[in-house]
Design a protein around this motif. Structure first.
Motif, PDB file in Angstrom:
ATOM      1  N   LYS A  77      34.984  52.735  48.317  1.00  0.00           N
ATOM      2  CA  LYS A  77      33.885  51.919  47.779  1.00  0.00           C
ATOM      3  C   LYS A  77      33.453  50.901  48.834  1.00  0.00           C
ATOM      4  N   LYS A  81      32.948  45.048  47.124  1.00  0.00           N
ATOM      5  CA  LYS A  81      33.122  45.520  45.744  1.00  0.00           C
ATOM      6  C   LYS A  81      34.598  45.903  45.509  1.00  0.00           C
ATOM      7  N   GLU A  84      36.808  42.806  45.168  1.00  0.00           N
ATOM      8  CA  GLU A  84      36.634  42.161  43.855  1.00  0.00           C
ATOM      9  C   GLU A  84      37.393  42.926  42.772  1.00  0.00           C
ATOM     10  N   GLU A  85      37.316  44.271  42.812  1.00  0.00           N
ATOM     11  CA  GLU A  85      38.040  45.090  41.815  1.00  0.00           C
ATOM     12  C   GLU A  85      39.541  44.870  41.923  1.00  0.00           C
ATOM     13  N   TYR A  86      40.027  44.765  43.173  1.00  0.00           N
ATOM     14  CA  TYR A  86      41.463  44.556  43.420  1.00  0.00           C
ATOM     15  C   TYR A  86      41.906  43.220  42.809  1.00  0.00           C
ATOM     16  N   ASP A  88      40.384  41.452  40.470  1.00  0.00           N
ATOM     17  CA  ASP A  88      40.245  41.489  39.001  1.00  0.00           C
ATOM     18  C   ASP A  88      41.437  42.191  38.360  1.00  0.00           C
ATOM     19  N   SER A 592      44.876  51.854  35.730  1.00  0.00           N
ATOM     20  CA  SER A 592      44.405  51.336  34.440  1.00  0.00           C
ATOM     21  C   SER A 592      45.214  51.890  33.261  1.00  0.00           C
TER      22      SER A 592
END
Length: 736
Positions: A77, A81, A84-86, A88, A592
């Motif tokens: 990605k 981005k 930020e996902e990491y 979060d 997840s």
């Protein structure tokens, strides 16, 4: 600024247990699969970071993690981005993994292993593809970097993400297993390494496939280097690889891709006629880290002393009538002459005196300003510029340096030398590639001198001009070349060309690629016919390297382009499609499925990178004992710029004779310089044939000088010299 990494003696348990590496070599390219096994032995959840080096032109193409029974695979990605996902994921108690390139140097990656519950194991699988560099002796070099020397950050540049911990190699708490499988259209003649290997096992009778393994008991305390040799190394080859079935037809990943390897061998008759002109510019690293040992063996020669000995050989080997200058750099730079001067006895002696006084005392490693100054000097008409760069590769602005070399590639050739176990392959290979020269690495017990003299040989050979590559394909097929055009060819330099094939062709269809060039005024042509039918089961190694080539070209374009955002978008799109990393993207994995939130405060633990030079900790160095001078260098240091030696007590001492013995044995009709020069040549041939690479050029200069003297007594001198020195060297062997 510590010279060789912050050394820590903390013996806290580290969650990395072992590393397994499988190498798959296909002709000139390789896939590397590394598995890193972790375990959290703490009683709290843990966030770990592992900073590790990769080859500069490597394309990372797979990253996955196995946490207990759960398998998770990374996606490519856009970098911001992904970060930020990491963040979060961690803040919501999920497991996350992030892999990204350093913005400053493409051969450093940072692996953030995220949150591991107490007692949990994690296995991370990292896969990358890379082109193998060709060495001067036709071997292909693969290096698995272990030592990440601290990259010196020039003032004003920041790369705060990458903080490196370094420990003595004996304390590295993880093990390494390494195996390689080699296949090629040509037979594999041998595989060598700087580490102990199990014997090479051939898998078929024509010896085109083989496997090799690291011997048991290896500790990750040095770079693992493999050198692979093929029979008929100079034959061109083509590999056609099928596109990915799931990719869109017409896209790079959906169409077949061809990789052509060109490694021409030039006629010996042309190559042996060395040039007697050129401007030779030597750029020497004098940063504090150059005072470290050249290698981790008992013999404690420093990098700077080895470099000074090499400069002696280089200066003695230059042809009369050429021009030269020597620059050195650290936090600042210096030069011996304000501009390049004509080579002769006076200028050579002046330069050697200054070289003798050189120390590793110029602070950090800031090469950029010295290069800018060199390139600002006007070129000398009819004297092609050849730049030789010596560094231990600990710079933080690799991309900027390589771009500068590329910008000036039309006016010079650049030969680069990486000294020591942690030299940056991105810097050394990148400078030579963009400068149309040759890269050499001096690691382990390597001597610097033979490698550098080989490159001097190359620089004295005539340049190849008017290079063109043309393609001929059946009707209905078209080709899009993805690689930059080849502008220079070089004895010992291999070019890989990637091209996308579009359109339908029959099973038996053939393509043809023709390489034309002019060498010393003689036109030459190499032609290769190849089947357009893709090789069965060849994976996507060629596609990924083709994507990496295109990504690199676009990244350079982005740096020098007003429409930076547009180019960046193209890079991100290609990177995501091909699964190949870039400086604008990162791999991200979030687990997840993990229902349980991780309890307790999060610890951050840096996994140490082994440091081979643990005795070398800062810029304050104890005075080294002066080693006895190598007998070869002692003799070489006495040679005059013209190529001759003088008959004096210093020569007698170098030959291990008394002055009286040498004077008394001289044939009556011989001049003292002719006698001295023939004695030196006999000694070199009689006692130093194992180091011939090092003295071959200066001996050729001595032979030319002797021929010009038209001396009548050469035969008598050779006979008397053999008797005096206890040798039996033939006059013809001396080239007389």
């Amino acid at each position: 600024m510590d010279c060789c990494g912050l050394l820590t003696l903390q013996k806290e348990p580290v969650p990395l247990k072992s590393i397994e590496v499988e190498l798959e070599v296909r002709d000139h390219v390789a896939t590397v699969v590394s598995t890193l096994n972790y375990e959290n032995k703490e009683d709290k959840p843990l966030e770990a970071v592992f900073v590790f080096p990769l080859p500069g032109d490597a394309a990372v193409c797979h990253f996955s993690a196995q946490i207990g029974q759960t398998q998770i695979v990374a996606e490519v990605k856009e970098k911001q981005k992904a970060r930020e996902e990491y963040d979060d994921a961690l803040s919501s108690g999920q497991q996350a993994f992030l892999l990204e390139e350093s913005d400053q140097s493409p051969d450093i990656f940072s692996l953030r292993v995220g949150s591991l519950p107490p007692g949990e194991s994690a296995s991370i699988r990292l896969e990358y593809v890379t082109e193998l560099a060709v060495q001067a002796d036709d071997g292909l070099r693969f290096c698995l970097p272990a030592v990440l020397n601290p990259r010196y950050q020039p003032q004003g540049s920041e790369d705060a993400l990458f903080q490196v911990t370094s420990v003595p190699a004996s304390l590295v708490p993880y093990s390494l297993s390494f195996s390689a499988r080699v296949s090629s259209p040509r037979p594999v003649s041998k595989v060598e390494s700087n580490c102990s290997l199990d014997p090479l096992q051939y898998l078929n009778t024509d010896q085109t496939q083989a496997t090799v393994k690291l011997a048991t008991g290896h500790k990750f305390d040095r770079d693992v280097e493999l050198l692979i040799y093929y029979k008929d190394a100079h034959q061109p080859t083509a590999v056609v690889e099928a596109g990915q079935a799931s990719a869109e037809p017409g896209s790079l990943m959906g169409d077949p891709v061809v990789m052509v390897s060109l490694y021409p061998e030039f006629p010996q008759s042309v190559m042996s006629s060395t040039a007697s002109c050129g401007e030779f510019v030597f750029l020497m690293d004098r940063s504090g880290s150059m005072d470290c040992a050249t290698n981790n063996t008992e013999q404690k020669e420093t990098r700077i002393s080895s470099a000074k000995d090499t400069l002696l050989l280089l200066l003695k080997s230059l042809p009369m009538g050429c021009y030269f200058n020597i620059y050195s750099f650290g936090s600042s730079y210096e030069h011996i002459f304000p501009k390049s001067v004509e080579y002769g006895e006076k200028t050579m002696e002046e330069a050697l005196k200054k070289v003798e006084q050189m120390k590793a005392d110029l602070g950090g490693t800031e090469i950029l300003e010295s290069l800018k100054h060199i390139y600002s000097q006007p070129c000398i008409p009819t004297q092609p510029r050849q730049l030789f760069v010596f560094t231990d590769g600990e710079v933080g602005n690799t991309k900027e340096v390589i771009d500068l070399v590329k910008k000036n590639s039309g006016s010079h050739r650049c030969f680069s030398f990486g000294i020591g176990e942690g030299a940056s392959s991105a810097l050394i290979n990148g400078m030579a590639k963009e400068g149309g020269g040759h890269a050499q690495f001096i690691t382990g017990t390597d001597r610097m001198q033979p490698k550098v003299m080989q490159s001097l040989h190359f620089s004295l050979q005539p340049a190849v001009e008017d290079v063109s590559v043309t393609w001929d394909l059946p009707k209905g097929s078209t080709i899009t070349v993805l690689s930059p055009p080849i502008t220079s060819l070089f004895q010992g330099q291999r070019s890989l060309i990637y091209a996308q094939l579009t359109g339908q062709s029959s099973e038996a269809a053939e393509g043809c690629v023709t390489l034309k060039y002019s060498l010393a005024g003689h036109p030459s042509e190499n032609q290769l016919h190849f089947s357009l039918r893709p090789a069965a089961d060849s994976g996507l190694i060629v596609h990924r390297l083709a994507a990496r080539t295109l990504i690199c070209l676009l990244e350079m374009e982005a740096e020098n382009n007003q429409e930076k955002e547009e180019v960046k978008k193209k890079v991100v799109q290609l990177s995501v499609q091909s699964g190949v990393s870039s400086s604008f993207t990162a791999f991200i994995v979030v687990n997840s499925d993990n229902n349980k939130e991780i309890q307790g405060p999060l610890l951050h633990r840096d996994i140490p990178v082994p440091d081979v030079y643990r005795s070398c900790t800062s810029f304050e160095f104890p005075p080294a004992k002066k080693p006895l001078r190598d007998p070869l260098l002692q003799l070489v240091s006495l040679q005059k710029a013209s190529g001759c030696w003088l008959l004096d007590p210093a020569l007698a001492a170098a030959l291990r004779k008394t002055n009286e013995e040498v004077e008394k044995s001289k044939p009556e009709k011989a001049s003292s310089e002719v006698w001295a020069t023939i004695l030196a040549l006999i000694w070199l041939h009689g006692f130093k044939m194992d180091a011939k690479d090092e003295w071959e050029l200066l001996a050729a200069k001595a032979v030319s000088w002797l021929s010009a003297q038209k001396a009548p007594s050469v035969t008598e001198c050779v006979e008397a010299g053999n008797i005096l020195l206890g040798c039996s060297v033939q006059k013809t062997a001396l080239g007389l």
